[in-house]
Design an enzyme around this catalytic site. Structure first.
Site, PDB file in Angstrom:
ATOM      1  N   THR A  68      77.789  65.633  68.209  1.00  0.00           N
ATOM      2  CA  THR A  68      78.783  64.982  67.361  1.00  0.00           C
ATOM      3  C   THR A  68      80.172  65.590  67.546  1.00  0.00           C
ATOM      4  O   THR A  68      80.317  66.743  67.948  1.00  0.00           O
ATOM      5  CB  THR A  68      78.380  65.085  65.883  1.00  0.00           C
ATOM      6  OG1 THR A  68      78.111  66.450  65.549  1.00  0.00           O
ATOM      7  CG2 THR A  68      77.121  64.267  65.605  1.00  0.00           C
ATOM      8  N   ASN A  88      76.581  70.728  68.849  1.00  0.00           N
ATOM      9  CA  ASN A  88      75.298  71.218  69.341  1.00  0.00           C
ATOM     10  C   ASN A  88      74.344  70.083  69.702  1.00  0.00           C
ATOM     11  O   ASN A  88      74.459  68.956  69.220  1.00  0.00           O
ATOM     12  CB  ASN A  88      74.633  72.090  68.279  1.00  0.00           C
ATOM     13  CG  ASN A  88      74.394  71.326  66.981  1.00  0.00           C
ATOM     14  OD1 ASN A  88      75.311  71.169  66.178  1.00  0.00           O
ATOM     15  ND2 ASN A  88      73.173  70.835  66.774  1.00  0.00           N
ATOM     16  N   ASP A 133      73.216  76.198  68.561  1.00  0.00           N
ATOM     17  CA  ASP A 133      74.289  75.666  67.714  1.00  0.00           C
ATOM     18  C   ASP A 133      75.661  76.066  68.245  1.00  0.00           C
ATOM     19  O   ASP A 133      76.589  76.299  67.474  1.00  0.00           O
ATOM     20  CB  ASP A 133      74.110  76.132  66.262  1.00  0.00           C
ATOM     21  CG  ASP A 133      74.956  75.343  65.277  1.00  0.00           C
ATOM     22  OD1 ASP A 133      75.346  74.203  65.613  1.00  0.00           O
ATOM     23  OD2 ASP A 133      75.252  75.849  64.185  1.00  0.00           O
ATOM     24  N   LYS A 160      82.572  78.895  70.885  1.00  0.00           N
ATOM     25  CA  LYS A 160      81.578  79.572  70.055  1.00  0.00           C
ATOM     26  C   LYS A 160      80.591  80.388  70.884  1.00  0.00           C
ATOM     27  O   LYS A 160      79.967  81.319  70.381  1.00  0.00           O
ATOM     28  CB  LYS A 160      80.829  78.541  69.202  1.00  0.00           C
ATOM     29  CG  LYS A 160      79.967  79.121  68.090  1.00  0.00           C
ATOM     30  CD  LYS A 160      79.359  78.026  67.238  1.00  0.00           C
ATOM     31  CE  LYS A 160      78.488  78.617  66.139  1.00  0.00           C
ATOM     32  NZ  LYS A 160      77.832  77.551  65.326  1.00  0.00           N
TER      33      LYS A 160
END
Length: 236
Positions: A68, A88, A133, A160
């Site tokens: 998304t 993710n 994630d 991330k």
């Protein structure tokens, strides 16, 4: 132009599309799906044919795949390119996405789209086959840098997954991927294919101290460039 969330909701909510609407009339101009639909379903646009090759064709269609677009976006008016980051993969456990680990395009990716048509100009997947994630939705910084003696228009992101990326924002060429923070289970980058090298214990199913942590490195805080000093500042 709007994105959506839901990539952490497993079966129920993995919406996967980005919309563009006319500002005056509200009419839908285009939409871009970041992951393919159920196996055997027609492709909503040509880019999904490429993406589908990186997913198990016999996967459970109940799982929507994630990817998304829920945060960082940027626009270059000269190139007329819209930059989006995708979230993710879902579910986290790759065994539920297929029988073998695959890249699962276009999750955890940076994507450049033509703002008029919604067609993809280029993509760069930061974390292939994401299980941790490691969204690639962190804020983008658009700047000009001197690289190898030439002035380059670049896109920068503190990801991330612990790496800081510098990409050519016209072509997606990778100029640099440096560790901001060494996360357990992810080895330094290789020159090819320029992706993290996974330690054997990094699989989602392993419960050990050297498994990559979901908190990751950079997340939603914005970055900034100091134009008089060749530096970018980021916050976890």
């Amino acid at each position: 132009m709007i994105g959506n969330g839901g990539g952490d909701m497993g079966v129920e909510g993995c919406a996967r599309v980005r919309f563009a609407y006319d500002l005056g009339s509200g009419a839908l101009l285009w939409r871009f799906f970041t992951v393919p639909g159920a196996p055997g379903a027609p492709f909503e646009h040509p880019e999904l044919e490429l993406a589908a090759r990186t997913w198990d064709p016999q996967r459970n269609p109940d799982y929507r795949g994630g990817g998304t677009v829920w945060d960082g976006m940027a626009y270059d008016p000269e190139l007329n390119l819209l930059y989006i980051g995708t979230g993710n993969a879902a579910p986290y456990d790759s065994r539920q996405r297929g029988r073998t680990r695959q890249d699962n395009l276009f999750v955890a990716s940076i994507i450049a789209l033509n703002a008029d048509s919604g067609r993809m100009a280029w993509y760069y997947q930061a974390t292939p086959g994401d299980e941790w994630d490691y969204d690639a939705v962190q804020k983008f910084v658009l700047a000009e840098l001197n690289i190898a003696g030439k002035r380059r228009k670049v896109l920068m992101q503190a990801n991330k997954n612990g790496f800081f990326y510098v990409l050519d924002r016209a072509t997606g060429k990778l100029y640099s991927a440096r560790n901001l923070r060494r996360l357990p289970g992810l080895a330094p980058w290789t020159s090819r294919p320029a992706a993290p090298v996974l330690a054997p214990a990094a699989e989602y199913t392993m419960v050990r101290a050297d498994v990559p942590e979901r908190a990751g490195c950079a997340h939603v805080a914005p970055d900034v460039v100091q134009p008089r000093v060749p530096a970018s500042c980021t916050s976890p």
